[in-house]
Design a protein around this motif. Structure first.
Motif, short mmCIF file in Angstrom:
data_model
loop_
_atom_site.label_atom_id
_atom_site.label_comp_id
_atom_site.label_asym_id
_atom_site.label_seq_id
_atom_site.Cartn_x
_atom_site.Cartn_y
_atom_site.Cartn_z
N GLY A 1 48.20 46.17 47.05
CA GLY A 1 49.19 45.10 46.90
C GLY A 1 48.65 43.91 46.13
O GLY A 1 47.46 43.64 46.15
N TYR A 2 49.51 43.21 45.43
CA TYR A 2 49.16 41.91 44.84
C TYR A 2 50.44 41.14 44.58
O TYR A 2 51.52 41.74 44.46
CB TYR A 2 48.36 42.08 43.54
N ASP A 3 50.32 39.81 44.54
CA ASP A 3 51.48 38.95 44.33
C ASP A 3 52.66 39.34 45.22
O ASP A 3 53.82 39.34 44.79
CB ASP A 3 51.91 38.98 42.85
N GLY A 4 52.36 39.70 46.46
CA GLY A 4 53.42 40.01 47.43
C GLY A 4 54.07 41.37 47.22
O GLY A 4 55.04 41.71 47.91
N LYS A 5 53.55 42.17 46.29
CA LYS A 5 54.11 43.51 46.10
C LYS A 5 53.59 44.42 47.21
O LYS A 5 52.48 44.24 47.70
CB LYS A 5 53.71 44.07 44.73
N GLY A 6 54.41 45.40 47.60
CA GLY A 6 53.98 46.28 48.69
C GLY A 6 54.08 45.61 50.05
O GLY A 6 53.28 45.87 50.94
N GLN A 7 55.07 44.70 50.19
CA GLN A 7 55.25 44.01 51.48
C GLN A 7 56.73 43.99 51.85
O GLN A 7 57.58 43.90 50.99
CB GLN A 7 54.78 42.56 51.38
N GLN A 8 56.98 44.04 53.14
CA GLN A 8 58.36 43.93 53.62
C GLN A 8 58.38 43.11 54.90
O GLN A 8 57.70 43.43 55.87
CB GLN A 8 58.92 45.33 53.90
N PHE B 1 54.31 37.51 61.63
CA PHE B 1 54.56 36.45 60.68
C PHE B 1 53.93 35.17 61.25
O PHE B 1 54.15 34.81 62.39
CB PHE B 1 56.06 36.25 60.49
N VAL B 2 53.11 34.51 60.44
CA VAL B 2 52.42 33.30 60.89
C VAL B 2 53.23 32.07 60.46
O VAL B 2 53.43 31.88 59.25
CB VAL B 2 50.99 33.22 60.29
N PRO B 3 53.69 31.26 61.41
CA PRO B 3 54.47 30.08 61.04
C PRO B 3 53.55 28.98 60.54
O PRO B 3 53.34 27.97 61.21
CB PRO B 3 55.16 29.69 62.34
N VAL C 1 38.56 33.51 50.20
CA VAL C 1 39.11 33.72 51.54
C VAL C 1 40.43 32.95 51.64
O VAL C 1 40.43 31.71 51.60
CB VAL C 1 38.12 33.25 52.63
N GLU C 2 41.54 33.69 51.73
CA GLU C 2 42.86 33.06 51.84
C GLU C 2 43.16 32.84 53.32
O GLU C 2 42.95 33.72 54.14
CB GLU C 2 43.94 33.97 51.24
N MET C 3 43.65 31.64 53.63
CA MET C 3 43.87 31.28 55.04
C MET C 3 45.21 30.60 55.24
O MET C 3 45.76 30.00 54.32
CB MET C 3 42.80 30.28 55.51
N PHE C 4 45.72 30.71 56.46
CA PHE C 4 46.89 29.95 56.89
C PHE C 4 46.39 28.80 57.77
O PHE C 4 45.48 28.98 58.57
CB PHE C 4 47.82 30.82 57.74
N VAL C 5 47.01 27.63 57.62
CA VAL C 5 46.72 26.51 58.52
C VAL C 5 47.92 26.34 59.46
O VAL C 5 49.05 26.19 58.99
CB VAL C 5 46.48 25.19 57.74
N ILE D 1 42.80 33.77 59.12
CA ILE D 1 42.46 34.37 57.82
C ILE D 1 43.56 35.33 57.40
O ILE D 1 43.94 36.22 58.17
CB ILE D 1 41.12 35.14 57.88
N ASN D 2 44.06 35.18 56.18
CA ASN D 2 45.06 36.10 55.65
C ASN D 2 44.39 37.29 54.97
O ASN D 2 44.48 38.41 55.43
CB ASN D 2 46.01 35.37 54.69
N GLU D 3 43.69 37.03 53.88
CA GLU D 3 43.05 38.16 53.20
C GLU D 3 41.87 37.68 52.37
O GLU D 3 41.66 36.49 52.18
CB GLU D 3 44.06 38.94 52.35
N LEU D 4 41.11 38.67 51.86
CA LEU D 4 39.90 38.39 51.09
C LEU D 4 40.06 38.95 49.68
O LEU D 4 40.74 39.95 49.47
CB LEU D 4 38.69 39.09 51.72
P1 ATP Z 1 48.10 37.87 46.36
O1 ATP Z 1 47.53 38.97 45.59
O2 ATP Z 1 49.03 37.02 45.58
O3 ATP Z 1 47.12 37.08 47.15
P2 ATP Z 1 49.08 39.84 48.22
O4 ATP Z 1 50.14 40.67 47.65
O5 ATP Z 1 47.73 40.42 48.35
O6 ATP Z 1 49.07 38.49 47.48
P3 ATP Z 1 49.19 38.44 50.78
O7 ATP Z 1 48.24 37.40 50.37
O8 ATP Z 1 48.87 39.23 51.98
O9 ATP Z 1 49.59 39.45 49.65
O10 ATP Z 1 50.63 37.77 51.01
C1 ATP Z 1 51.29 37.04 49.98
C2 ATP Z 1 51.93 35.80 50.57
O11 ATP Z 1 52.93 36.17 51.55
C3 ATP Z 1 50.96 34.91 51.32
O12 ATP Z 1 50.29 34.05 50.45
C4 ATP Z 1 51.92 34.20 52.27
O13 ATP Z 1 52.65 33.19 51.60
C5 ATP Z 1 52.89 35.28 52.67
N1 ATP Z 1 52.40 35.99 53.86
C6 ATP Z 1 51.61 37.08 53.89
N2 ATP Z 1 51.32 37.45 55.14
C7 ATP Z 1 51.93 36.57 55.95
C8 ATP Z 1 52.02 36.40 57.38
N3 ATP Z 1 51.42 37.25 58.22
N4 ATP Z 1 52.74 35.37 57.86
C9 ATP Z 1 53.37 34.51 57.01
N5 ATP Z 1 53.33 34.61 55.67
C10 ATP Z 1 52.63 35.62 55.14
#
Ligand code: ATP
Ligand code: MG
Length: 374
Positions: A152-159, A184-186, A254-258, A266-269
């Motif tokens: 996944g990247y740029d939110g692709k592959g997510q629902q 879902f993290v608020p 390191v991508e993070m939610f506050v 931590i969201n992703e690496l």
């Molecule tokens: P990128 O390559 O742009 O970093 P990605 O496709 O690998 O994105 P994520 O970073 O996992 O995907 O998610 C993209 C965005 O969706 C996050 O930056 C965030 O805004 C939102 N998001 C992802 N997971 C969550 C979650 N668990 N709770 C709330 N928002 C989320």
């Protein structure tokens, strides 16, 4: 023991996109030669490299050729062929190793590593079939996000699933590949920490950036992030813990939610320089690309200093013409375009960095410019 690589020697980069280009430009500044392996002709990195090997990332002969011309090899994105990279570690000098790519290519192993490092992630579970999803969804409930484990990247592959009625929306993703389902993290804000480490264990974080996404694509990074000192400490400590746990050499974003209470999740690496670190080219005494080159070449790392608060804005396909038409109005904007030929909608074509002593005013100026209205 670390090997030192010197100007005049050749750095091989797997991947020819903008991250490779900016790595290459930085390397060339110091006098290194650059070789790139990339399947497309005239790539952003290929345009500035000394040697271009045009072939798929998993082409064995091409990897061998890259090994034969390079004194050190790095990569600019994580979806390269892991087996190919592993083989390269046996025939070439790849200080970053292949393990980091294996772990971060898959959200399952990535989350396990983050947890093992002692850092928090959102509640999640792994699903291999649609039935798994239906059976276990009560573990975390709604709203939640189903993400493919790989690619996944740029939110692709997510629902996103808001209620039981949305469950079927995830069917396609799960039939296609293994997925993780996470709560879902608020969040109040998204931030990223770029941590860099060399073979001697010297470790530095770049100033923490605040990330604003539009349609799941990074739009702006504001530095420093507008967070409390406590959140800043949590963020830096977490990034360093993960870097140590992974025995990082090179760069890890390191991508993070506050959260509302200031805590981080931590969201992703990403095991490479990151879009949110581009501001460092102008705004710091060392850019994320320069520090990456130092790290993989066994040079001492420099302690990052931010010269001034900064805003980085991404330039997508639809922004290129409005930006170029308006360049004369904004002498203080540093414009970067990556040399991609087709300005497709939502394709990352470049970015602009603006150093400012008034972030609010500059955010306003960006908005009023009209360049990013679409
Ligand atoms: P990128 O390559 O742009 O970093 P990605 O496709 O690998 O994105 P994520 O970073 O996992 O995907 O998610 C993209 C965005 O969706 C996050 O930056 C965030 O805004 C939102 N998001 C992802 N997971 C969550 C979650 N668990 N709770 C709330 N928002 C989320
Ligand atoms: Mg992300």
């Amino acid at each position: 023991m670390t090997t030192m690589i010197f100007p005049g020697q050749t750095i091989g980069i797997i991947g020819g996109g903008q991250l490779g280009r900016m790595m290459a430009l930085s390397a060339k500044e110091a006098g290194f030669k650059v070789a790139v392996l990339e399947p497309t002709m005239d790539s952003p990195c290929g345009q500035v490299a000394d040697i271009c090997i045009v072939a798929p990332y998993d082409d064995e002969a091409a990897l061998e050729e890259l090994a034969s011309v390079s004194d050190v090899i790095t990569y600019e994105f994580e979806n390269i062929d892991y087996e190919g990279l592993k083989r390269l570690t046996e025939i070439a000098y790849v200080p970053q190793g292949a393990e980091l790519v294996r772990i971060t290519q898959n959200r399952v192993t990535e989350k396990e590593a983050i947890v093992k490092a002692g850092c928090p992630v959102a509640p999640y579970f792994v699903v291999d079939t649609y039935d798994d999803l239906v059976t276990h969804i009560d573990k975390i409930g709604y709203p939640c996000i189903v993400k493919t484990a790989r690619g996944g990247y740029d939110g692709k592959g997510q629902q996103r699933l808001n209620s039981i009625d949305d469950l079927p929306l995830a069917k396609g993703l799960i039939e296609h590949s293994q997925c993780v389902v996470e709560s879902f993290v608020p969040f109040n804000m998204e931030i990223s920490v770029i941590v860099q480490r060399n073979g001697l264990g010297e470790t530095y974080c770049l100033p923490v950036g605040e990330n604003i996404h539009v349609h799941h694509i990074l739009h702006e990074t504001i530095v420093p992030a507008r967070i409390s000192n406590d959140t800043l400490n949590q963020a830096e400590q977490a990034a360093i813990k993960i870097a140590d746990h992974l025995q990082l050499i090179g760069t890890l974003a390191v991508e993070m939610f506050v959260l509302k209470n200031g805590d981080i999740i931590i969201n992703e690496l990403a095991p490479r320089p990151h879009n949110s670190g581009h501001y460092s080219i102008e705004a710091c005494n060392i850019s994320q690309f320069g520090q990456h080159i130092r790290a993989i070449c066994g040079w001492p790392l420099r302690k990052p200093v931010l010269w001034a608060p900064s805003i980085m804005v991404n330039v997508l396909g639809q922004h290129v013409v409005p930006l170029t038409n308006n360049i004369s109005k904004y002498p203080d904007w540093s414009v970067h375009l990556y040399g991609k030929d087709k300005a497709k909608v939502n394709r990352k074509m470049g970015h602009v960095t603006i150093m400012t002593n008034n972030v609010e005013l500059t955010l306003d100026e960006i908005e009023k410019s009209g360049i990013w209205s679409e």
